[in-house]
Design a protein around this motif. Structure first.
Motif, PDB file in Angstrom:
ATOM      1  N   LEU A 369      42.433   5.266 102.766  1.00 57.25           N
ATOM      2  CA  LEU A 369      43.551   6.140 103.138  1.00 57.25           C
ATOM      3  C   LEU A 369      44.301   6.638 101.905  1.00 57.25           C
ATOM      4  O   LEU A 369      44.980   7.668 101.972  1.00 57.25           O
ATOM      5  N   ASP A 370      44.182   5.921 100.779  1.00 51.48           N
ATOM      6  CA  ASP A 370      44.879   6.351  99.561  1.00 51.48           C
ATOM      7  C   ASP A 370      44.340   7.672  99.030  1.00 51.48           C
ATOM      8  O   ASP A 370      44.990   8.353  98.243  1.00 51.48           O
ATOM      9  N   GLU A 371      43.133   8.070  99.470  1.00 48.30           N
ATOM     10  CA  GLU A 371      42.509   9.296  98.973  1.00 48.30           C
ATOM     11  C   GLU A 371      42.951  10.546  99.733  1.00 48.30           C
ATOM     12  O   GLU A 371      42.659  11.664  99.302  1.00 48.30           O
ATOM     13  N   PHE A 372      43.646  10.391 100.862  1.00 48.30           N
ATOM     14  CA  PHE A 372      43.955  11.536 101.716  1.00 48.30           C
ATOM     15  C   PHE A 372      44.743  12.645 101.011  1.00 48.30           C
ATOM     16  O   PHE A 372      44.521  13.827 101.309  1.00 48.30           O
ATOM     17  N   PRO A 373      45.681  12.349 100.087  1.00 52.57           N
ATOM     18  CA  PRO A 373      46.371  13.451  99.394  1.00 52.57           C
ATOM     19  C   PRO A 373      45.445  14.363  98.610  1.00 52.57           C
ATOM     20  O   PRO A 373      45.829  15.486  98.263  1.00 52.57           O
ATOM     21  N   GLN A 374      44.220  13.916  98.354  1.00 52.31           N
ATOM     22  CA  GLN A 374      43.284  14.759  97.602  1.00 52.31           C
ATOM     23  C   GLN A 374      42.816  15.963  98.408  1.00 52.31           C
ATOM     24  O   GLN A 374      42.237  16.896  97.842  1.00 52.31           O
ATOM     25  N   PHE A 375      43.062  15.964  99.713  1.00 46.45           N
ATOM     26  CA  PHE A 375      42.777  17.173 100.484  1.00 46.45           C
ATOM     27  C   PHE A 375      43.703  18.312 100.052  1.00 46.45           C
ATOM     28  O   PHE A 375      43.369  19.485 100.230  1.00 46.45           O
ATOM     29  N   ILE A 376      44.858  17.957  99.482  1.00 44.01           N
ATOM     30  CA  ILE A 376      45.727  18.985  98.881  1.00 44.01           C
ATOM     31  C   ILE A 376      45.059  19.546  97.637  1.00 44.01           C
ATOM     32  O   ILE A 376      45.082  20.763  97.399  1.00 44.01           O
ATOM     33  N   ASN A 377      44.425  18.665  96.831  1.00 45.48           N
ATOM     34  CA  ASN A 377      43.646  19.129  95.680  1.00 45.48           C
ATOM     35  C   ASN A 377      42.528  20.067  96.105  1.00 45.48           C
ATOM     36  O   ASN A 377      42.246  21.074  95.439  1.00 45.48           O
ATOM     37  N   VAL A 378      41.886  19.721  97.230  1.00 42.36           N
ATOM     38  CA  VAL A 378      40.790  20.566  97.737  1.00 42.36           C
ATOM     39  C   VAL A 378      41.323  21.936  98.115  1.00 42.36           C
ATOM     40  O   VAL A 378      40.731  22.968  97.780  1.00 42.36           O
ATOM     41  N   LEU A 379      42.444  21.956  98.811  1.00 40.56           N
ATOM     42  CA  LEU A 379      43.039  23.225  99.236  1.00 40.56           C
ATOM     43  C   LEU A 379      43.456  24.066  98.029  1.00 40.56           C
ATOM     44  O   LEU A 379      43.336  25.295  98.049  1.00 40.56           O
ATOM     45  N   MET A 380      43.908  23.396  96.969  1.00 44.74           N
ATOM     46  CA  MET A 380      44.307  24.096  95.749  1.00 44.74           C
ATOM     47  C   MET A 380      43.108  24.609  94.953  1.00 44.74           C
ATOM     48  O   MET A 380      43.237  25.517  94.137  1.00 44.74           O
ATOM     49  N   GLY A 381      41.936  24.030  95.181  1.00 46.53           N
ATOM     50  CA  GLY A 381      40.727  24.530  94.536  1.00 46.53           C
ATOM     51  C   GLY A 381      40.245  23.750  93.342  1.00 46.53           C
ATOM     52  O   GLY A 381      39.216  24.102  92.763  1.00 46.53           O
ATOM     53  N   ASN A 382      40.943  22.673  92.949  1.00 40.48           N
ATOM     54  CA  ASN A 382      40.456  21.919  91.789  1.00 40.48           C
ATOM     55  C   ASN A 382      39.608  20.711  92.183  1.00 40.48           C
ATOM     56  O   ASN A 382      39.149  19.958  91.331  1.00 40.48           O
ATOM     57  N   MET A 383      39.420  20.518  93.504  1.00 30.88           N
ATOM     58  CA  MET A 383      38.483  19.510  94.005  1.00 30.88           C
ATOM     59  C   MET A 383      37.728  20.088  95.196  1.00 30.88           C
ATOM     60  O   MET A 383      38.074  21.143  95.711  1.00 30.88           O
ATOM     61  N   THR A 384      36.713  19.362  95.625  1.00 27.82           N
ATOM     62  CA  THR A 384      35.935  19.732  96.800  1.00 27.82           C
ATOM     63  C   THR A 384      35.830  18.508  97.688  1.00 27.82           C
ATOM     64  O   THR A 384      36.132  17.393  97.257  1.00 27.82           O
ATOM     65  N   VAL A 385      35.450  18.684  98.947  1.00 27.32           N
ATOM     66  CA  VAL A 385      35.342  17.541  99.845  1.00 27.32           C
ATOM     67  C   VAL A 385      34.237  16.603  99.379  1.00 27.32           C
ATOM     68  O   VAL A 385      34.407  15.382  99.308  1.00 27.32           O
ATOM     69  N   VAL A 386      33.081  17.167  99.016  1.00 25.76           N
ATOM     70  CA  VAL A 386      31.940  16.364  98.574  1.00 25.76           C
ATOM     71  C   VAL A 386      31.548  16.782  97.161  1.00 25.76           C
ATOM     72  O   VAL A 386      31.322  17.964  96.893  1.00 25.76           O
ATOM     73  N   GLY A 387      31.459  15.819  96.279  1.00 27.63           N
ATOM     74  CA  GLY A 387      31.086  16.078  94.896  1.00 27.63           C
ATOM     75  C   GLY A 387      31.212  14.806  94.081  1.00 27.63           C
ATOM     76  O   GLY A 387      31.627  13.761  94.596  1.00 27.63           O
ATOM     77  N   PRO A 388      30.847  14.840  92.805  1.00 26.78           N
ATOM     78  CA  PRO A 388      31.011  13.656  91.952  1.00 26.78           C
ATOM     79  C   PRO A 388      32.478  13.237  91.868  1.00 26.78           C
ATOM     80  O   PRO A 388      33.356  14.094  91.736  1.00 26.78           O
ATOM     81  N   ARG A 389      32.751  11.952  91.950  1.00 31.54           N
ATOM     82  CA  ARG A 389      34.126  11.473  91.891  1.00 31.54           C
ATOM     83  C   ARG A 389      34.721  11.737  90.503  1.00 31.54           C
ATOM     84  O   ARG A 389      34.047  11.569  89.480  1.00 31.54           O
ATOM     85  N   PRO A 390      35.985  12.182  90.446  1.00 33.53           N
ATOM     86  CA  PRO A 390      36.613  12.446  89.148  1.00 33.53           C
ATOM     87  C   PRO A 390      37.000  11.142  88.445  1.00 33.53           C
ATOM     88  O   PRO A 390      37.453  10.196  89.091  1.00 33.53           O
ATOM     89  N   HIS A 391      36.797  11.104  87.139  1.00 31.33           N
ATOM     90  CA  HIS A 391      37.122   9.916  86.349  1.00 31.33           C
ATOM     91  C   HIS A 391      38.370  10.156  85.513  1.00 31.33           C
ATOM     92  O   HIS A 391      38.731  11.296  85.193  1.00 31.33           O
TER      93      HIS A 391
END
Length: 473
Positions: A369-391
Motif C-alpha cells: 500500500l505504500d506504493e499507491f502514491p506512485q500512481f500520481i507519478n504515473v499520471l504526471m508522466g515520470n513513471m509507468t504502471v509496469v516497468g523496471p523499479r526505480p532505484h
C-alpha cells in the motif's frame, strides 16, 4: 488412444494452418449470427444489403489477413501472450478497414451496435480458441506425441543454453538426444555427449532426427558447411545459433536487411517501446488506469493511511525521494512514509526487521500500500504502471560500476511493478547476484514488451499482494 496418436504425429504441425483457417472462419460466422441475435433477437441474417456486403468483407478480409506473413506462426517455445498479441493486432486492422468500408459505401443501415456485438463476440471466441488450441497441443505433447527429436552440435555454453530452453517444458514437444563435439565443456554441458563431429553422419543414418541446432563459432565454418550438407542428405532441418556474444552481451538482438534484403545488419536489441504506436498505447493505459485507481481506491485509502501514519509517528505523510528514471534522469518518487524520519533514507536500503520501519509502515510495505502514491507519478508522466523499479541515485551510481549493462534498464520508464518483481526479485538486494538477476529480468522486459505482458504482470502483482510476499519488508 490410436486416434490421438494418429492426429498427434509430427506431421500434424503441417496442417494446423488449415485448422486455423477453417476454425477462424467458422467462429467469425458464428459471431456474425450471434451479433444479429444480440441486436435484433433472432438469427435472420438478411436484414439489409449493407449487412450482406459487410459480412462478405469480414470473411474475405480475415482470410487475407491470416494468409499474410506470419499470422499462423506458432513457435513451440512461444508464450501464449505473443500469439494473442498477433491475433489482437489483426483484429484491430480488420476493424479499421471495415469501419472505413462502411463509411465510404455509406451503409447507414448497418447497425453500429451490432458491429460492436460482433467484434466483442468474435474477440472472445478467437481468444478462447487460441488458448484451447495451445492447451490441446501441450496436452498431446505431454503424452509423448507430436514431439521432435533434436541433436545439438557444440558442447559449449551456447549449446547448453539452447538445451535448457528446449528442455524447459516437456509440452514444448522437443526431445534433446544429446551433443556432438570434438571438445566438450564439461562444466557447462549436462546432457549426454553422443560423439565427435565424425560421429554425426552415422548417427543420422541410424536414427530419425527432426532438427539439428549448430552452436559453433564462425571460425569452424568448414565443419558448419559439412553439417549443412549432411542435414540436407538425411532430411534433417538445421538451425544455426549465431554467436552474437562476440558483439554484445544483449540477450536479444534484431537483424535488419538492407539493400533489397541482401545485407543483414545486426542491431544490439529490439525495443518494442521505441515504436510510437506502442508508446502511445502504453501511455493511454497508464493515464486511464491511474485515474481509475486514484478515484476508486486512493480517494478513500488516503484519509485512512493519513490517520494511521500520523497516530503512529511524527513526520510527513509522503516520502519523496530522488530516484533514477528514464534515460537516467532523476525525479521525485512518491511513497507513503513507512519509516521514522532518519538521515539514512537516501542511502541505506530497508532490511528485514529494520528498526527504522514503523509498525504502520511494516503493514504498508507488506501489503504494498505504500506504493499507491506512485500512481500520481504515473499520471504526471515520470513513471509507468509496469516497468523496471526505480532505484535510489546512490544505488544507480554504485551498481552501474559493478554491472556492465545495468543502465540499459533505464531505457524504459520506471514502473510501480515490474517483470523482475513478479519473478521474485523484490526488496533488499543482499548480494550482487540479486541485482544482476533483477537487471536481467528488467532488460528482458524491455526487449519483449507487449500490452498483454503488462496485463500479465499486473495480474501477478495483484495475486502476490493477496498471497503475501516474503521479500516485502
Amino acid at each position: 488412444m490410436p486416434i490421438l496418436k494418429t492426429l498427434a504425429t509430427y506431421r500434424f504441425s503441417r496442417y494446423y494452418k488449415i485448422v486455423f483457417l477453417v476454425c477462424d472462419i467458422f467462429l467469425l460466422n458464428v459471431a456474425i449470427a450471434l451479433s444479429f441475435w444480440f441486436r435484433y433477437g433472432d438469427l435472420y441474417l438478411e436484414y439489409f444489403r449493407g449487412d450482406k456486403a459487410v459480412s462478405l468483407l469480414l470473411n474475405v478480409f480475415w482470410i487475407m489477413l491470416l494468409l499474410y506473413k506470419d499470422s499462423y506462426r506458432i513457435i513451440r517455445t512461444e508464450p501464449i501472450e505473443a500469439i494473442l498479441y498477433r491475433t489482437i493486432r489483426l483484429l484491430m486492422i480488420q476493424i479499421a478497414v471495415v469501419a472505413i468500408f462502411i463509411n465510404v459505401m455509406k451503409y447507414e443501415e448497418v447497425s453500429r451496435l451490432r458491429m460492436v456485438f460482433f467484434y466483442a463476440t468474435f474477440f472472445v471466441l478467437l481468444v478462447s480458441f487460441r488458448i484451447l488450441f495451445m492447451k490441446f497441443l501441450k496436452f498431446i505433447r505431454s503424452r509423448g506425441y507430436n514431439f521432435r527429436k533434436v541433436v545439438i552440435v557444440g558442447a559449449n555454453a551456447m549449446g547448453e543454453r539452447m538445451n535448457r530452453i528446449l528442455s524447459k517444458d516437456l509440452t514444448y514437444g522437443y526431445r534433446v538426444m544429446g551433443f556432438f563435439d570434438d571438445t566438450v565443456d564439461s562444466a557447462e554441458v549436462k546432457d549426454p555427449v553422443l560423439g565427435t563431429f565424425e560421429d554425426v553422419e552415422p548417427y543420422l543414418a541410424k536414427n530419425k532426427i527432426d532438427e539439428m541446432y549448430v552452436a559453433l563459432h564462425i571460425s569452424q565454418l568448414e565443419i558448419i558447411n559439412k553439417l549443412t550438407a549432411l542435414c540436407e542428405r538425411y532430411m534433417v532441418r538445421i538451425r544455426y545459433i549465431p554467436d552474437f556474444q562476440q558483439y554484445t552481451k544483449a540477450n536479444r538482438v534484431e537483424v535488419a536487411f538492407y539493400g533489397n534484403g541482401n545485407i543483414p545488419v545486426l542491431m544490439l536489441r529490439k525495443e518494442p517501446l521505441e515504436l510510437s504506436l506502442n508508446r502511445i498505447l502504453k501511455r493511454l493505459f497508464d493515464i486511464g488506469f491511474s485515474i481509475v485507481v486514484i478515484v476508486l481506491v486512493f480517494s478513500w485509502l488516503f484519509p485512512i493511511v493519513f490517520l494511521a501514519i500520523k497516530l503512529n509517528s511524527s513526520g510527513p505523510i509522503f516520502f519523496a525521494q530522488k530516484r533514477s528514471g528514464r534515460n537516467n534522469e532523476s525525479f521525485y518518487c512518491l511513497k507513503f512514509r513507512t519509516m521514522y524520519v532518519n538521515d539514512q533514507a537516501d542511502a541505506l536500503q530497508a532490511t528485514q526487521n529494520d528498526s527504522r520501519i514503523t509498525k504502520v509502515g511494516a503493514f504498508l510495505r507488506k501489503t504494498s500500500l505504500d506504493e499507491f502514491p506512485q500512481f500520481i507519478n504515473v499520471l504526471m508522466g515520470n513513471m509507468t504502471v509496469v516497468g523496471p523499479r526505480p532505484h535510489m541515485l546512490s544505488h544507480t551510481e554504485h551498481y552501474s560500476e559493478l554491472i556492465d549493462n545495468f543502465l540499459v534498464r533505464h531505457y524504459a520508464k520506471p514502473g510501480i511493478t515490474g517483470w523482475a518483481q513478479v519473478n521474485g526479485y523484490r526488496g533488499e538486494t543482499k548480494e550482487l547476484a540479486d541485482m544482476e538477476g533483477r537487471v536481467e529480468y528488467d532488460i528482458w522486459y524491455i526487449e519483449n514488451w507487449s500490452f498483454l505482458l503488462d496485463m500479465k504482470i499486473i495480474w501477478k502483482t495483484v495475486m502476490n499482494i493477496f498471497q503475501g510476499e516474503k521479500n516485502a519488508f
